[in-house]
Design a protein around this motif. Structure first.
Motif, PDB file in Angstrom:
ATOM      1  N   PHE A 134      67.099  38.950  70.028  1.00 49.68           N
ATOM      2  CA  PHE A 134      66.808  40.072  69.142  1.00 49.68           C
ATOM      3  C   PHE A 134      67.815  41.194  69.338  1.00 49.68           C
ATOM      4  N   TYR A 135      68.138  41.841  68.229  1.00 49.84           N
ATOM      5  CA  TYR A 135      69.082  42.959  68.234  1.00 49.84           C
ATOM      6  C   TYR A 135      68.425  44.121  67.512  1.00 49.84           C
ATOM      7  N   GLU A 136      68.699  45.327  68.011  1.00 52.87           N
ATOM      8  CA  GLU A 136      67.960  46.493  67.542  1.00 52.87           C
ATOM      9  C   GLU A 136      68.776  47.411  66.653  1.00 52.87           C
ATOM     10  N   GLY A 137      68.244  47.636  65.457  1.00 52.15           N
ATOM     11  CA  GLY A 137      68.770  48.657  64.573  1.00 52.15           C
ATOM     12  C   GLY A 137      67.931  49.913  64.698  1.00 52.15           C
ATOM     13  N   GLU A 138      68.344  50.951  64.027  1.00 54.53           N
ATOM     14  CA  GLU A 138      67.628  52.216  64.089  1.00 54.53           C
ATOM     15  C   GLU A 138      66.159  52.069  63.694  1.00 54.53           C
ATOM     16  N   GLY A 146      59.440  47.430  48.853  1.00 54.91           N
ATOM     17  CA  GLY A 146      60.713  48.088  48.579  1.00 54.91           C
ATOM     18  C   GLY A 146      61.323  48.818  49.761  1.00 54.91           C
ATOM     19  N   LYS A 147      60.937  48.448  50.961  1.00 52.15           N
ATOM     20  CA  LYS A 147      61.447  49.170  52.139  1.00 52.15           C
ATOM     21  C   LYS A 147      62.946  48.980  52.340  1.00 52.15           C
ATOM     22  N   PHE A 148      63.481  47.807  52.040  1.00 49.77           N
ATOM     23  CA  PHE A 148      64.910  47.591  52.263  1.00 49.77           C
ATOM     24  C   PHE A 148      65.734  48.541  51.399  1.00 49.77           C
ATOM     25  N   GLU A 149      65.416  48.602  50.141  1.00 49.13           N
ATOM     26  CA  GLU A 149      66.174  49.441  49.213  1.00 49.13           C
ATOM     27  C   GLU A 149      66.029  50.931  49.534  1.00 49.13           C
ATOM     28  N   ALA A 150      64.863  51.345  49.954  1.00 48.42           N
ATOM     29  CA  ALA A 150      64.590  52.768  50.149  1.00 48.42           C
ATOM     30  C   ALA A 150      64.757  53.277  51.575  1.00 48.42           C
ATOM     31  N   HIS A 151      64.604  52.385  52.577  1.00 54.10           N
ATOM     32  CA  HIS A 151      64.528  52.889  53.949  1.00 54.10           C
ATOM     33  C   HIS A 151      65.390  52.174  54.984  1.00 54.10           C
ATOM     34  N   PHE A 152      66.067  51.108  54.616  1.00 55.96           N
ATOM     35  CA  PHE A 152      66.883  50.383  55.602  1.00 55.96           C
ATOM     36  C   PHE A 152      68.004  51.277  56.138  1.00 55.96           C
ATOM     37  N   SER A 153      68.200  51.220  57.452  1.00 53.06           N
ATOM     38  CA  SER A 153      69.303  51.934  58.075  1.00 53.06           C
ATOM     39  C   SER A 153      70.225  50.931  58.754  1.00 53.06           C
ATOM     40  N   ALA A 154      71.499  51.010  58.469  1.00 51.88           N
ATOM     41  CA  ALA A 154      72.483  50.141  59.116  1.00 51.88           C
ATOM     42  C   ALA A 154      72.882  50.646  60.500  1.00 51.88           C
ATOM     43  N   ALA A 155      72.379  51.805  60.866  1.00 48.16           N
ATOM     44  CA  ALA A 155      72.720  52.386  62.180  1.00 48.16           C
ATOM     45  C   ALA A 155      72.113  51.546  63.303  1.00 48.16           C
ATOM     46  N   PRO A 156      72.841  51.410  64.396  1.00 51.55           N
ATOM     47  CA  PRO A 156      72.306  50.648  65.520  1.00 51.55           C
ATOM     48  C   PRO A 156      71.184  51.402  66.223  1.00 51.55           C
ATOM     49  N   GLY A 157      70.346  50.639  66.920  1.00 51.15           N
ATOM     50  CA  GLY A 157      69.349  51.227  67.800  1.00 51.15           C
ATOM     51  C   GLY A 157      69.980  51.471  69.155  1.00 51.15           C
ATOM     52  N   THR A 158      69.163  51.689  70.145  1.00 52.30           N
ATOM     53  CA  THR A 158      69.684  51.978  71.487  1.00 52.30           C
ATOM     54  C   THR A 158      69.788  50.750  72.375  1.00 52.30           C
ATOM     55  N   GLY A 159      69.087  49.655  72.021  1.00 50.96           N
ATOM     56  CA  GLY A 159      69.110  48.469  72.867  1.00 50.96           C
ATOM     57  C   GLY A 159      68.433  48.750  74.186  1.00 50.96           C
ATOM     58  N   ASP A 160      68.717  47.916  75.168  1.00 54.53           N
ATOM     59  CA  ASP A 160      68.119  48.084  76.497  1.00 54.53           C
ATOM     60  C   ASP A 160      68.745  49.232  77.250  1.00 54.53           C
ATOM     61  N   TRP A 213      74.666  45.335  66.213  1.00 60.16           N
ATOM     62  CA  TRP A 213      73.609  46.079  66.891  1.00 60.16           C
ATOM     63  C   TRP A 213      73.464  45.625  68.338  1.00 60.16           C
ATOM     64  N   PRO A 214      72.943  46.490  69.208  1.00 55.49           N
ATOM     65  CA  PRO A 214      72.779  46.114  70.620  1.00 55.49           C
ATOM     66  C   PRO A 214      71.607  45.158  70.835  1.00 55.49           C
ATOM     67  N   ASN A 215      71.767  44.329  71.842  1.00 51.58           N
ATOM     68  CA  ASN A 215      70.726  43.384  72.225  1.00 51.58           C
ATOM     69  C   ASN A 215      69.535  44.151  72.796  1.00 51.58           C
ATOM     70  N   ILE A 216      68.352  43.664  72.491  1.00 47.75           N
ATOM     71  CA  ILE A 216      67.127  44.264  73.026  1.00 47.75           C
ATOM     72  C   ILE A 216      66.310  43.152  73.687  1.00 47.75           C
ATOM     73  N   THR A 217      65.960  43.353  74.935  1.00 50.64           N
ATOM     74  CA  THR A 217      65.231  42.322  75.690  1.00 50.64           C
ATOM     75  C   THR A 217      63.911  42.826  76.254  1.00 50.64           C
ATOM     76  N   GLN A 218      63.655  44.121  76.088  1.00 44.54           N
ATOM     77  CA  GLN A 218      62.429  44.696  76.619  1.00 44.54           C
ATOM     78  C   GLN A 218      61.679  45.425  75.509  1.00 44.54           C
ATOM     79  N   LYS A 219      60.380  45.197  75.484  1.00 46.33           N
ATOM     80  CA  LYS A 219      59.538  45.826  74.465  1.00 46.33           C
ATOM     81  C   LYS A 219      59.503  47.340  74.653  1.00 46.33           C
ATOM     82  N   LYS A 220      59.620  48.048  73.537  1.00 48.30           N
ATOM     83  CA  LYS A 220      59.459  49.495  73.497  1.00 48.30           C
ATOM     84  C   LYS A 220      58.261  49.798  72.599  1.00 48.30           C
ATOM     85  N   ASP A 221      57.831  51.020  72.602  1.00 48.50           N
ATOM     86  CA  ASP A 221      56.730  51.417  71.728  1.00 48.50           C
ATOM     87  C   ASP A 221      57.180  51.410  70.267  1.00 48.50           C
ATOM     88  N   ALA A 222      56.270  50.996  69.410  1.00 51.95           N
ATOM     89  CA  ALA A 222      56.527  51.044  67.969  1.00 51.95           C
ATOM     90  C   ALA A 222      56.466  52.503  67.511  1.00 51.95           C
TER      91      ALA A 222
END
Length: 112
Positions: free
Chosen positions: A26-30, A98-112, A77-86
């Motif tokens: 799994f890889y984490e986006g924003e 319609g979430k992809f069209e209206a809310h998708f972010s291409a920005a990476p998340g923080t990963g582990d 995006w950075p690899n994510i191996t540990q669960k974080k809070d939703a």
């Protein structure tokens, strides 16, 4: 076969799937996760763990767009191996159309 994360993950971003993945694919986006198709071993343990039912096997119809999204963003995006809070409002976004069209972010998340 591989598994893919679909648009219902956007702004829900539950990470129960990350916790059970034996190969850390799994890889984490924003605001969502993706699965790296070359790393997924098709074990399927992630699919039933997703509260938003956003993970699907690529054998289901009409997932071509999501195969591409997962493959493309898993490279950046950075690899994510540990669960974080939703996010606190994840339940409010579960099932919103319609979430992809209206809310998708291409920005990476923080990963582990």
């Amino acid at each position: 076969m591989t598994y893919v994360v679909t648009d219902n993950c956007i702004k829900c971003k539950y990470m129960d799937c990350v916790e059970v993945c034996p190969v850390d694919c799994f890889y984490e986006g924003e605001n969502m996760l993706v699965i790296h198709p070359d790393e997924c071993i098709d074990c399927g343990v992630c699919e039933p763990e997703c509260p938003a039912e956003a993970i699907k096997p690529d054998t289901e119809p009409n997932l071509e767009t999501w195969l591409k999204v997962n493959a493309d963003y898993a490279k950046d995006w950075p690899n994510i191996t540990q669960k974080k809070d939703a996010p606190g409002d994840a339940k409010d976004w579960d099932g919103v159309a319609g979430k992809f069209e209206a809310h998708f972010s291409a920005a990476p998340g923080t990963g582990d």
